[in-house]
Design an enzyme around this catalytic site. Sequence first.
Site, PDB file in Angstrom:
ATOM      1  N   SER A 126      -9.189  11.614 -34.677  1.00  0.00           N
ATOM      2  CA  SER A 126     -10.647  11.575 -34.589  1.00  0.00           C
ATOM      3  C   SER A 126     -11.191  10.147 -34.698  1.00  0.00           C
ATOM      4  CB  SER A 126     -11.230  12.416 -35.730  1.00  0.00           C
ATOM      5  OG  SER A 126     -12.607  12.117 -35.920  1.00  0.00           O
ATOM      6  N   GLN A 148      -9.440  11.087 -29.899  1.00  0.00           N
ATOM      7  CA  GLN A 148     -10.717  11.781 -29.689  1.00  0.00           C
ATOM      8  C   GLN A 148     -11.857  10.793 -29.843  1.00  0.00           C
ATOM      9  OE1 GLN A 148     -12.903  12.752 -32.691  1.00  0.00           O
ATOM     10  NE2 GLN A 148     -14.518  13.095 -31.173  1.00  0.00           N
ATOM     11  N   TYR A 150     -15.758   9.990 -30.306  1.00  0.00           N
ATOM     12  CA  TYR A 150     -17.191  10.189 -30.447  1.00  0.00           C
ATOM     13  C   TYR A 150     -17.795   8.995 -29.735  1.00  0.00           C
ATOM     14  CZ  TYR A 150     -17.201  14.275 -33.437  1.00  0.00           C
ATOM     15  OH  TYR A 150     -17.070  15.546 -33.907  1.00  0.00           O
ATOM     16  N   THR A 176     -15.563  14.297 -27.205  1.00  0.00           N
ATOM     17  CA  THR A 176     -16.271  15.445 -27.796  1.00  0.00           C
ATOM     18  C   THR A 176     -17.759  15.351 -27.477  1.00  0.00           C
ATOM     19  OG1 THR A 176     -14.631  15.594 -29.526  1.00  0.00           O
ATOM     20  CG2 THR A 176     -16.750  16.665 -29.963  1.00  0.00           C
ATOM     21  N   LYS A 258     -14.360  17.872 -24.498  1.00  0.00           N
ATOM     22  CA  LYS A 258     -14.219  18.907 -25.536  1.00  0.00           C
ATOM     23  C   LYS A 258     -15.597  19.456 -25.917  1.00  0.00           C
ATOM     24  CE  LYS A 258     -12.340  19.458 -30.273  1.00  0.00           C
ATOM     25  NZ  LYS A 258     -13.400  19.346 -31.276  1.00  0.00           N
ATOM     26  N   HIS A 282     -16.310  23.977 -31.617  1.00  0.00           N
ATOM     27  CA  HIS A 282     -16.193  23.142 -32.808  1.00  0.00           C
ATOM     28  C   HIS A 282     -15.924  24.001 -34.052  1.00  0.00           C
ATOM     29  CE1 HIS A 282     -16.901  18.749 -33.496  1.00  0.00           C
ATOM     30  NE2 HIS A 282     -16.934  19.110 -34.759  1.00  0.00           N
ATOM     31  N   ARG A 285     -19.005  25.165 -36.075  1.00  0.00           N
ATOM     32  CA  ARG A 285     -19.656  24.201 -36.966  1.00  0.00           C
ATOM     33  C   ARG A 285     -20.913  23.599 -36.361  1.00  0.00           C
ATOM     34  NH1 ARG A 285     -16.046  22.393 -40.802  1.00  0.00           N
ATOM     35  NH2 ARG A 285     -16.668  20.202 -40.832  1.00  0.00           N
TER      36      ARG A 285
HETATM   37  C1  LIG Z   1     -13.336  19.236 -41.395  1.00  0.00           C
HETATM   38  C2  LIG Z   1     -13.439  19.212 -39.901  1.00  0.00           C
HETATM   39  C3  LIG Z   1     -13.675  18.004 -39.258  1.00  0.00           C
HETATM   40  C4  LIG Z   1     -13.744  17.955 -37.880  1.00  0.00           C
HETATM   41  N1  LIG Z   1     -13.900  16.746 -37.285  1.00  0.00           N
HETATM   42  C5  LIG Z   1     -13.894  16.665 -35.929  1.00  0.00           C
HETATM   43  C6  LIG Z   1     -13.971  15.409 -35.293  1.00  0.00           C
HETATM   44  O1  LIG Z   1     -14.008  14.371 -35.925  1.00  0.00           O
HETATM   45  N2  LIG Z   1     -13.973  15.398 -33.948  1.00  0.00           N
HETATM   46  C7  LIG Z   1     -13.912  16.552 -33.183  1.00  0.00           C
HETATM   47  O2  LIG Z   1     -13.927  16.488 -31.962  1.00  0.00           O
HETATM   48  N3  LIG Z   1     -13.831  17.747 -33.775  1.00  0.00           N
HETATM   49  C8  LIG Z   1     -13.806  17.837 -35.130  1.00  0.00           C
HETATM   50  N4  LIG Z   1     -13.676  19.051 -35.721  1.00  0.00           N
HETATM   51  C9  LIG Z   1     -13.540  20.266 -34.887  1.00  0.00           C
HETATM   52  C10 LIG Z   1     -12.062  20.520 -34.533  1.00  0.00           C
HETATM   53  O3  LIG Z   1     -11.558  19.551 -33.670  1.00  0.00           O
HETATM   54  C11 LIG Z   1     -11.877  21.875 -33.866  1.00  0.00           C
HETATM   55  O4  LIG Z   1     -12.716  21.965 -32.733  1.00  0.00           O
HETATM   56  C12 LIG Z   1     -12.157  23.052 -34.778  1.00  0.00           C
HETATM   57  O5  LIG Z   1     -11.749  22.793 -36.101  1.00  0.00           O
HETATM   58  C13 LIG Z   1     -11.393  24.262 -34.235  1.00  0.00           C
HETATM   59  O6  LIG Z   1     -11.659  25.399 -34.962  1.00  0.00           O
HETATM   60  P1  LIG Z   1     -10.718  25.963 -36.153  1.00  0.00           P
HETATM   61  O7  LIG Z   1     -10.978  25.115 -37.342  1.00  0.00           O
HETATM   62  O8  LIG Z   1     -11.207  27.346 -36.277  1.00  0.00           O
HETATM   63  O9  LIG Z   1      -9.263  25.863 -35.676  1.00  0.00           O
HETATM   64  C14 LIG Z   1     -13.606  19.144 -37.119  1.00  0.00           C
HETATM   65  C15 LIG Z   1     -13.357  20.346 -37.763  1.00  0.00           C
HETATM   66  C16 LIG Z   1     -13.260  20.404 -39.126  1.00  0.00           C
HETATM   67  C17 LIG Z   1     -12.948  21.720 -39.785  1.00  0.00           C
HETATM   68  O1  LIG Z   2     -17.593  17.737 -39.341  1.00  0.00           O
HETATM   69  C1  LIG Z   2     -17.354  17.881 -38.150  1.00  0.00           C
HETATM   70  O2  LIG Z   2     -17.271  18.987 -37.617  1.00  0.00           O
HETATM   71  C2  LIG Z   2     -17.196  16.739 -37.310  1.00  0.00           C
HETATM   72  O3  LIG Z   2     -16.916  16.922 -36.151  1.00  0.00           O
HETATM   73  C3  LIG Z   2     -17.332  15.377 -37.755  1.00  0.00           C
HETATM   74  C4  LIG Z   2     -18.337  14.589 -37.211  1.00  0.00           C
HETATM   75  C5  LIG Z   2     -18.453  13.284 -37.596  1.00  0.00           C
HETATM   76  C6  LIG Z   2     -17.568  12.770 -38.492  1.00  0.00           C
HETATM   77  C7  LIG Z   2     -16.539  13.569 -39.023  1.00  0.00           C
HETATM   78  C8  LIG Z   2     -16.408  14.870 -38.630  1.00  0.00           C
END
Ligand SMILES: Cc1cc2nc3c(=O)[nH]c(=O)nc-3n(C[C@H](O)[C@H](O)[C@H](O)COP(=O)(O)O)c2cc1C
Ligand SMILES: O=C(O)C(=O)c1ccccc1
Length: 386
Positions: A126, A148, A150, A176, A258, A282, A285
């Site tokens: 990330s 990945q 941002y 993303t 994504k 995501h 989320r």
């Molecule tokens: C704590 C956390 C942080 C995440 N941070 C990112 C991120 O930095 N970049 C991103 O593209 N997706 C992020 N995601 C989303 C994940 O890449 C992914 O899409 C998602 O966790 C998939 O669902 P699942 O947790 O049910 O497997 C994050 C998810 C979680 C749980």
């Molecule tokens: O928390 C998240 O889902 C996420 O994608 C994220 C966004 C910015 C920084 C760290 C995680």
Amino acid sequence: MTFAGYQNEIYLQGLSGGVPPFTTDPDGLEASARERLGPGPFWYVAGAAGSGATAAANREAFDDWRIVPRMLTDATTRHLGTTVLGTAMPAPVLLAPVGVQSILHPDGELATARAAAELGVPMILSTAASHSLEDVAEAGGDSPRWFQLYWPNDPEVCLSILDRAKKAGYTALVVTLDTWTLAWRPHDLDRAYLPFLRAVGTAIPFTDPAFRAGLEKSPEDDLPMAILRWVHLFTGTDKSWDQVAFLRENWDGPILLKGIQHVDDARKAVDAGVEGIVVSNHGGRQVDGAVASLEVLPEIADAVGEQVDVLFDSGIRTGADIVKAVALGAKAVLVGRPFAYGLAHGGQVGVRHVLRSLLADFDLTLGLSGHRSPAELNRDALRARR
Ligand SMILES: Cc1cc2nc3c(=O)[nH]c(=O)nc-3n(C[C@H](O)[C@H](O)[C@H](O)COP(=O)(O)O)c2cc1C
Ligand SMILES: O=C(O)C(=O)c1ccccc1
């Protein structure tokens, strides 16, 4: 050794009184992560947007499909390996980009990279990592890695990060699109818990020369100003589909978008000239009340699966989930929260255990349902429940 070999290893340990280091049950793993972590970090991972409706829907959608096992298909010997966009992987599974991993274990992404490398499973790092992309690359050694993005609002910073990622051996770029600002997340709001405001998850820009050049004082000398600039850089969207061309021009390898949930957006991704998409919401989320990611996978795979590689995430917890997603058109899946909980269980060993468990479950479910490889999976393997 096959992935299913983890099952033998565990039972054999039992002969001398041993049991696995951590539970093999995905829900149990979440429960024990809750005991190990403080409420801030735990809920940051476990939480979702709003009422949690979409996170729940992501899981329920798997139940709308049931596997129909086939017998006497000579599936004793199986080959799980596949190649996605030039990256060979031992199974159609990658580690999803998960930011701020040092809230789960001090080694954070370094531990994850080491565990992924032990198994050859590709890791997607990330932009919001808590270690620099060069350090994570070093921890991962020769193992495959993707980056990945941002997408920063400042093109100079964007180019600099892309350049560093290329030099550090990240072969594919996952952009993303669904998180240009964070959603309303009640669990985090109630604790006023946001890791970035404490400069966790800012390692990549803070070590970036172009980012630092835009600051009057270094992050070491004026942390609040650096954090403020970080927030401005990654928040808001003045971007449009035609700007994907900028990334296309400045990244040599494959690009995946994504966060795709609509067939028309999948087609726009094809028109933008990228090689892949990740069908993802995501992990529920971002848009509360949004459709389950698995629900839209078949129509998107039907529409663009011949032109781009379609990957999937949001809700993968078991081997059966992987079978279903692949049978519905995913070339590979990303797993998010489960490995994050693994990381909370002692770093590298925890991630390794979670990955080995998931892959063993997938290997056994694939074989017992009559398939020798993921390539044999298609919709004939499934039946819609309703
Ligand atoms: C704590 C956390 C942080 C995440 N941070 C990112 C991120 O930095 N970049 C991103 O593209 N997706 C992020 N995601 C989303 C994940 O890449 C992914 O899409 C998602 O966790 C998939 O669902 P699942 O947790 O049910 O497997 C994050 C998810 C979680 C749980
Ligand atoms: O928390 C998240 O889902 C996420 O994608 C994220 C966004 C910015 C920084 C760290 C995680």
